[in-house]
Design a protein around this motif. Structure first.
Motif, PDB file in Angstrom:
ATOM      1  N   ARG A  88      27.238  32.098  20.991  1.00  0.00           N
ATOM      2  CA  ARG A  88      26.408  33.178  20.478  1.00  0.00           C
ATOM      3  C   ARG A  88      26.397  34.345  21.458  1.00  0.00           C
ATOM      4  NH1 ARG A  88      21.360  34.502  21.008  1.00  0.00           N
ATOM      5  NH2 ARG A  88      20.887  32.723  22.351  1.00  0.00           N
ATOM      6  N   PRO A  89      26.230  35.583  20.960  1.00  0.00           N
ATOM      7  CA  PRO A  89      26.152  36.727  21.882  1.00  0.00           C
ATOM      8  C   PRO A  89      25.059  36.529  22.935  1.00  0.00           C
ATOM      9  CG  PRO A  89      26.346  37.501  19.614  1.00  0.00           C
ATOM     10  CD  PRO A  89      26.153  36.012  19.548  1.00  0.00           C
ATOM     11  N   GLY A  90      25.394  36.857  24.184  1.00  0.00           N
ATOM     12  CA  GLY A  90      24.397  36.823  25.245  1.00  0.00           C
ATOM     13  C   GLY A  90      24.239  35.510  25.970  1.00  0.00           C
ATOM     14  N   VAL A  91      25.120  34.520  25.721  1.00  0.00           N
ATOM     15  CA  VAL A  91      24.960  33.227  26.390  1.00  0.00           C
ATOM     16  C   VAL A  91      25.739  33.158  27.707  1.00  0.00           C
ATOM     17  CG1 VAL A  91      24.488  31.997  24.253  1.00  0.00           C
ATOM     18  CG2 VAL A  91      26.849  32.154  25.068  1.00  0.00           C
ATOM     19  N   GLY A  92      26.475  34.216  28.057  1.00  0.00           N
ATOM     20  CA  GLY A  92      27.166  34.244  29.347  1.00  0.00           C
ATOM     21  C   GLY A  92      28.633  33.894  29.285  1.00  0.00           C
ATOM     22  N   LYS A  93      29.293  34.179  28.167  1.00  0.00           N
ATOM     23  CA  LYS A  93      30.713  33.820  28.027  1.00  0.00           C
ATOM     24  C   LYS A  93      31.586  34.595  29.004  1.00  0.00           C
ATOM     25  CE  LYS A  93      30.792  34.939  23.661  1.00  0.00           C
ATOM     26  NZ  LYS A  93      29.358  35.321  23.512  1.00  0.00           N
ATOM     27  N   SER A  94      31.410  35.906  29.081  1.00  0.00           N
ATOM     28  CA  SER A  94      32.264  36.701  29.963  1.00  0.00           C
ATOM     29  C   SER A  94      32.007  36.400  31.432  1.00  0.00           C
ATOM     30  CB  SER A  94      32.071  38.198  29.682  1.00  0.00           C
ATOM     31  OG  SER A  94      30.730  38.585  29.929  1.00  0.00           O
ATOM     32  N   GLY A  95      30.799  35.927  31.751  1.00  0.00           N
ATOM     33  CA  GLY A  95      30.501  35.602  33.144  1.00  0.00           C
ATOM     34  C   GLY A  95      31.389  34.510  33.701  1.00  0.00           C
ATOM     35  N   LEU A  96      31.927  33.665  32.824  1.00  0.00           N
ATOM     36  CA  LEU A  96      32.802  32.596  33.295  1.00  0.00           C
ATOM     37  C   LEU A  96      34.036  33.163  33.991  1.00  0.00           C
ATOM     38  CD1 LEU A  96      33.512  29.595  33.462  1.00  0.00           C
ATOM     39  CD2 LEU A  96      34.562  29.800  31.193  1.00  0.00           C
ATOM     40  N   PRO A 260      26.911  26.630  24.873  1.00  0.00           N
ATOM     41  CA  PRO A 260      25.671  26.497  24.094  1.00  0.00           C
ATOM     42  C   PRO A 260      24.618  27.484  24.578  1.00  0.00           C
ATOM     43  CG  PRO A 260      25.753  24.802  25.772  1.00  0.00           C
ATOM     44  CD  PRO A 260      27.048  25.565  25.887  1.00  0.00           C
ATOM     45  N   ASP A 261      23.550  27.613  23.815  1.00  0.00           N
ATOM     46  CA  ASP A 261      22.419  28.411  24.269  1.00  0.00           C
ATOM     47  C   ASP A 261      21.879  27.809  25.564  1.00  0.00           C
ATOM     48  OD1 ASP A 261      22.774  29.843  22.019  1.00  0.00           O
ATOM     49  OD2 ASP A 261      20.867  29.343  21.079  1.00  0.00           O
ATOM     50  N   LEU A 291      12.003  31.164  25.980  1.00  0.00           N
ATOM     51  CA  LEU A 291      12.584  30.174  25.079  1.00  0.00           C
ATOM     52  C   LEU A 291      11.813  30.105  23.763  1.00  0.00           C
ATOM     53  CD1 LEU A 291      13.463  27.330  27.610  1.00  0.00           C
ATOM     54  CD2 LEU A 291      15.071  28.788  26.368  1.00  0.00           C
ATOM     55  N   ARG A 292      10.488  30.174  23.843  1.00  0.00           N
ATOM     56  CA  ARG A 292       9.699  30.157  22.604  1.00  0.00           C
ATOM     57  C   ARG A 292       9.995  31.388  21.759  1.00  0.00           C
ATOM     58  NH1 ARG A 292       5.706  27.809  26.067  1.00  0.00           N
ATOM     59  NH2 ARG A 292       4.908  29.877  26.612  1.00  0.00           N
ATOM     60  N   ARG A 293      10.073  32.523  22.421  1.00  0.00           N
ATOM     61  CA  ARG A 293      10.373  33.763  21.700  1.00  0.00           C
ATOM     62  C   ARG A 293      11.767  33.712  21.092  1.00  0.00           C
ATOM     63  NH1 ARG A 293       8.014  38.204  19.311  1.00  0.00           N
ATOM     64  NH2 ARG A 293       9.404  40.004  19.449  1.00  0.00           N
ATOM     65  N   SER A 294      12.717  33.186  21.851  1.00  0.00           N
ATOM     66  CA  SER A 294      14.094  33.091  21.364  1.00  0.00           C
ATOM     67  C   SER A 294      14.173  32.218  20.117  1.00  0.00           C
ATOM     68  CB  SER A 294      15.000  32.524  22.466  1.00  0.00           C
ATOM     69  OG  SER A 294      16.343  32.469  22.044  1.00  0.00           O
ATOM     70  N   THR A 295      13.455  31.108  20.129  1.00  0.00           N
ATOM     71  CA  THR A 295      13.441  30.225  18.960  1.00  0.00           C
ATOM     72  C   THR A 295      12.816  30.920  17.754  1.00  0.00           C
ATOM     73  OG1 THR A 295      13.302  28.258  20.359  1.00  0.00           O
ATOM     74  CG2 THR A 295      12.619  28.018  18.065  1.00  0.00           C
ATOM     75  N   LYS A 296      11.772  31.683  18.004  1.00  0.00           N
ATOM     76  CA  LYS A 296      11.049  32.339  16.917  1.00  0.00           C
ATOM     77  C   LYS A 296      11.896  33.403  16.228  1.00  0.00           C
ATOM     78  CE  LYS A 296       6.903  35.029  15.884  1.00  0.00           C
ATOM     79  NZ  LYS A 296       5.662  35.625  16.419  1.00  0.00           N
ATOM     80  N   VAL A 297      12.656  34.188  17.004  1.00  0.00           N
ATOM     81  CA  VAL A 297      13.387  35.328  16.424  1.00  0.00           C
ATOM     82  C   VAL A 297      14.841  34.999  16.135  1.00  0.00           C
ATOM     83  CG1 VAL A 297      11.862  36.956  17.592  1.00  0.00           C
ATOM     84  CG2 VAL A 297      14.030  36.321  18.669  1.00  0.00           C
ATOM     85  N   GLY A 298      15.246  33.753  16.345  1.00  0.00           N
ATOM     86  CA  GLY A 298      16.620  33.379  16.010  1.00  0.00           C
ATOM     87  C   GLY A 298      17.624  33.600  17.117  1.00  0.00           C
ATOM     88  N   GLY A 299      17.162  33.688  18.358  1.00  0.00           N
ATOM     89  CA  GLY A 299      18.077  33.772  19.494  1.00  0.00           C
ATOM     90  C   GLY A 299      17.976  35.085  20.241  1.00  0.00           C
ATOM     91  N   LEU A 300      17.776  35.005  21.549  1.00  0.00           N
ATOM     92  CA  LEU A 300      17.800  36.167  22.431  1.00  0.00           C
ATOM     93  C   LEU A 300      18.951  36.013  23.418  1.00  0.00           C
ATOM     94  CD1 LEU A 300      13.980  36.496  23.277  1.00  0.00           C
ATOM     95  CD2 LEU A 300      15.301  37.901  21.666  1.00  0.00           C
ATOM     96  N   ALA A 301      19.335  37.112  24.049  1.00  0.00           N
ATOM     97  CA  ALA A 301      20.398  37.096  25.053  1.00  0.00           C
ATOM     98  C   ALA A 301      19.805  36.851  26.430  1.00  0.00           C
ATOM     99  CB  ALA A 301      21.169  38.414  25.041  1.00  0.00           C
ATOM    100  N   ALA A 302      20.585  36.177  27.268  1.00  0.00           N
ATOM    101  CA  ALA A 302      20.084  35.835  28.597  1.00  0.00           C
ATOM    102  C   ALA A 302      19.734  37.069  29.412  1.00  0.00           C
ATOM    103  CB  ALA A 302      21.126  34.987  29.337  1.00  0.00           C
ATOM    104  N   ASP A 303      20.460  38.172  29.206  1.00  0.00           N
ATOM    105  CA  ASP A 303      20.144  39.353  30.004  1.00  0.00           C
ATOM    106  C   ASP A 303      18.794  39.960  29.611  1.00  0.00           C
ATOM    107  OD1 ASP A 303      20.950  40.335  27.560  1.00  0.00           O
ATOM    108  OD2 ASP A 303      22.278  41.875  28.369  1.00  0.00           O
TER     109      ASP A 303
END
Length: 349
Positions: A88-96, A260-261, A291-303
């Motif tokens: 998902r967008p924002g999970v840190g893929k490019s950071g690898l 994963p998230d 984490l609670r907010r992310s679950t509520k809105v369908g996913g937030l980005a780590a940044d």
């Protein structure tokens, strides 16, 4: 040659850097015979920059990687195959990509962002035909004409294919945005690890060597007969948000890693990587709120969490205040920066 980590994998993902030995003396594991390229290593040690530290935080902060990450990164290194990183967008893929480059001391990451207009040629090289034509006109007026290499700049992927002794790290970012032809166009390059620069090929009878610009700012490379041949196949990390399917022939040549998230532990490592212990006891509480907010809105980005931590440690928003106005102000700020990624707007708790 044996891996530089004695008795273990080349990539560990812990943030521990390889020993800082001379570039010419660093070992690298052999690849399969069918993925070994015999061109002479002629490029000097690649430059470094601070991009990895900017994206990941200072080196040396401890990290516990997922087993699958370590397993697949090392398989990609040994097999000389691209790594397709999905999530998902924002999970840190490019950071690898930046983590691999920093930990293995492979120089700055060559970043190639992809759009719907991106072509293979744009990742390999750019040719300033207008500038070359203008130089030809100036030469006819008595001025010296620079060599054709002055009008050629290798792109990130083209720079990664130069004959470095050790592989460069190439990040092909958001490849699922590409035109339908790009994955198939990449196949031959990934198999053969060489390409031609047509403007240089056309003049090789008169200019057999050309010094061209590379994707490393201020750096150049000498190309013979208009052909770039890799010595070490680059570490290719391609990121995808999972928005499209790729051709079977393309997927067969890649190793796929699903990110994963992030859970509370992973987010804690990320926050500590950038901020150390600045947030103190409030870190766990903020992460749980996130984490609670992310679950509520369908996913937030780590940044988005990092933005909140920076504000929390700025001193402008007292975290231990009992004043209701301060609490309401902080909650309003969180609602604004923790907005849904789909763009529907932030709702308040």
């Amino acid at each position: 040659m044996k891996p530089s980590h004695q008795g273990g994998p080349l990539y560990r993902g812990t943030g521990e850097l390889l020993p800082d030995t001379a570039y010419e003396k660093r070992s690298w594991p052999e690849g399969p015979p069918w993925r070994t390229f015999r061109s002479e290593a002629r490029m000097p040690e690649p430059p470094e920059d601070d991009e990895a530290d900017r994206r990941l935080g200072p080196s040396g902060r401890p990290r516990v990687p997922r087993d699958e990450e370590v397993r697949l990164v090392n398989a990609a290194l040994l097999l000389r195959r691209p790594l397709l990183v999905t999530g998902r967008p924002g999970v840190g893929k490019s950071g690898l990509a930046y983590r691999i480059a920093r930990e293995l001391r492979l120089g700055r990451v060559l970043h190639w962002p992809v759009t719907s207009r991106t072509t293979l040629a744009s990742g390999l090289y750019e040719y300033d035909a207008i500038g070359r034509a203008q130089a030809t006109q100036d030469a006819s007026a008595g001025h010296a004409r620079p060599g054709i290499g002055n009008y050629v700049q290798l792109g990130p992927l083209g720079t990664g294919m130069l004959p470095y002794r050790l592989p460069r790290v190439v990040l092909i970012d958001e490849i699922d945005k590409c035109d339908a032809d790009l994955p198939n166009d990449l196949l031959t390059l990934f198999e053969d690890a060489w390409f031609e620069v047509p403007p240089l090929v056309r003049v090789k009878q008169t200019e057999s060597t050309a010094t061209v610009h590379t994707a490393d700012p201020g750096h150049a490379a000498v190309i013979e007969d208009g052909v770039v041949r890799a010595h070490a196949f680059p570490v290719v990390v391609m990121t995808s948000n999972g928005e499209r399917e790729f051709p079977e022939a393309f997927m067969r040549r890649c190793l796929r890693l699903e990110i994963p998230d992030p859970d509370a532990e992973t987010l804690g490592e990320m926050v500590s990587g950038h901020f150390g212990d600045l947030l103190g006891e409030g870190q766990e509480s903020l992460i749980q709120d996130f984490l609670r907010r992310s679950t509520k809105v369908g996913g937030l980005a780590a940044d988005q969490l990092l933005n909140a931590v920076h504000l929390a440690t700025s001193g402008l928003y007292p975290q231990d205040s009992q004043d209701r106005r301060d609490v309401n102000e902080w909650q309003s700020v969180l609602a604004a920066i923790w907005h849904p990624l789909g763009g529907e707007g932030a709702d308040t708790e």
